[in-house]
Design a protein around this motif. Structure first.
Motif, PDB file in Angstrom:
ATOM      1  N   LEU A  64      -6.333  12.350  -5.486  1.00 25.57           N
ATOM      2  CA  LEU A  64      -7.565  11.564  -5.851  1.00 25.57           C
ATOM      3  C   LEU A  64      -8.608  12.310  -6.469  1.00 25.57           C
ATOM      4  N   GLN A  87     -13.559   3.781   1.483  1.00 29.80           N
ATOM      5  CA  GLN A  87     -13.112   3.527   2.843  1.00 29.80           C
ATOM      6  C   GLN A  87     -13.970   2.999   3.900  1.00 29.80           C
ATOM      7  N   SER A  98       0.777  -1.161  -0.067  1.00 33.17           N
ATOM      8  CA  SER A  98       0.078  -0.050  -0.234  1.00 33.17           C
ATOM      9  C   SER A  98       0.766   1.101   0.032  1.00 33.17           C
ATOM     10  N   VAL A 155     -10.643   4.308 -10.023  1.00 35.49           N
ATOM     11  CA  VAL A 155     -10.270   5.761  -9.387  1.00 35.49           C
ATOM     12  C   VAL A 155     -11.583   5.678  -8.371  1.00 35.49           C
ATOM     13  N   LYS A 204     -12.852   2.983  -6.917  1.00 38.45           N
ATOM     14  CA  LYS A 204     -12.282   2.191  -5.770  1.00 38.45           C
ATOM     15  C   LYS A 204     -11.190   2.655  -4.824  1.00 38.45           C
ATOM     16  N   THR A 205     -10.363   3.576  -5.280  1.00 37.26           N
ATOM     17  CA  THR A 205      -9.282   4.163  -4.548  1.00 37.26           C
ATOM     18  C   THR A 205      -9.776   5.171  -3.421  1.00 37.26           C
ATOM     19  N   ARG A 206     -11.081   5.532  -3.779  1.00 38.63           N
ATOM     20  CA  ARG A 206     -11.594   6.621  -2.907  1.00 38.63           C
ATOM     21  C   ARG A 206     -12.497   6.023  -1.926  1.00 38.63           C
ATOM     22  N   THR A 250      -5.318  13.011  -0.637  1.00 40.14           N
ATOM     23  CA  THR A 250      -6.612  13.083  -1.021  1.00 40.14           C
ATOM     24  C   THR A 250      -7.039  14.092  -2.335  1.00 40.14           C
TER      25      THR A 250
END
Length: 258
Positions: free
Chosen positions: A22, A78, A14, A72, A74-76, A19
């Motif tokens: 992103l 949590q 990881s 993209v 998915k990267t956001r 942010t």
């Protein structure tokens, strides 16, 4: 076992990403998707005169842009646990302040939300949890008289349901008496006596979201200011969500965010 691939440590698998970066990527992908749509529309409209190579390239662009958008997004995401891990202390401190014993249980803490949603739902969820401890769960002596264990249970549940995230705050407290809510609303001039007489218990429960409404007998730093559930409703609706409440007097209350 021999020959198994070595396990990567968390540090190797990881990376920390700012942010803002992103958000920029999200914006650029949005622009790319819009441009992709225009190209796909134009080549489809002129498909008879478009050469096959251009048509093939357009289809590949379509596919890649969709996969990039999904990546993209998915990267956001949590886990909701990032928000929930602050709540045990809120429950413990407020319980001690109100002289109540409350146990917090959490179900579905791995449920993932978009970072923006997580931020937007933080304050409303904290308010609902505080409300359950303050209004919902009864003091130990009252619970014992009602034949309940002295310790109240507050349960947070999160799950994905037909494309939506559902978060529930449930307490096993005294519940909300719809008739009392109706009487209080008539007294405050929020509804007429005629409306109150014909309203269903579910409709009367919705009045707790009316601006300025409160059933607290005294103003404290937790309740009685007439500020609260109306703000929760406004905040949830501003991000395209909805809030509903179900309650059984004597058994408890469920507040459900969608």
């Amino acid at each position: 076992p021999t020959g198994a691939a070595p396990r990567r440590s968390a540090a190797e698998s990881s990376v920390r990403v700012d942010t803002e970066l992103l958000d920029d990527l999200m914006r650029l992908v949005g622009e790319l998707v819009l441009t992709r749509n225009q190209i796909v529309q134009q080549t489809s409209a002129a498909s008879k005169t478009t050469d096959m190579e251009l048509l093939g390239a357009t289809q590949r662009l379509n596919l890649i842009a969709s996969e990039l958008q999904e990546g993209v997004m998915k990267t956001r995401m949590q886990p909701i646990d990032a928000l929930w891990n602050k709540l045990p202390r809120v429950v413990r401190d407020l319980g001690a302040q109100c002289g109540k014993h409350v146990r917090l249980e959490m179900v579905g803490r791995e449920t993932e939300l978009d970072r923006t949603l997580l931020e937007a739902v933080k304050d409303p969820l904290t308010h609902l949890v505080r409300n359950s401890v303050d209004h919902g769960v009864e003091p130990p002596d009252v619970r014992l008289r009602a034949g309940k264990p002295p310790e109240g249970v507050l349960t947070l549940r999160a799950r994905h349901e037909s494309g939506q995230v559902v978060v529930e705050v449930t307490d096993d407290g005294g519940g909300i008496d719809a008739a009392r809510i109706g009487a209080e609303a008539v007294e405050r001039g929020l509804i007429s006596a005629a409306t109150e007489a014909t309203a269903s218990p579910a409709e009367l429960l919705q009045l707790i979201f009316a601006p300025g409404f409160s059933t607290a007998a005294a103003v404290t730093n937790v309740s009685g200011r007439g500020v609260g559930m109306d703000v929760v409703k406004t905040n949830i609706e501003s991000i395209g969500g909805a809030i509903e409440v179900e309650s059984v007097p004597g058994e408890g209350t469920v507040c459900r965010l969608r």
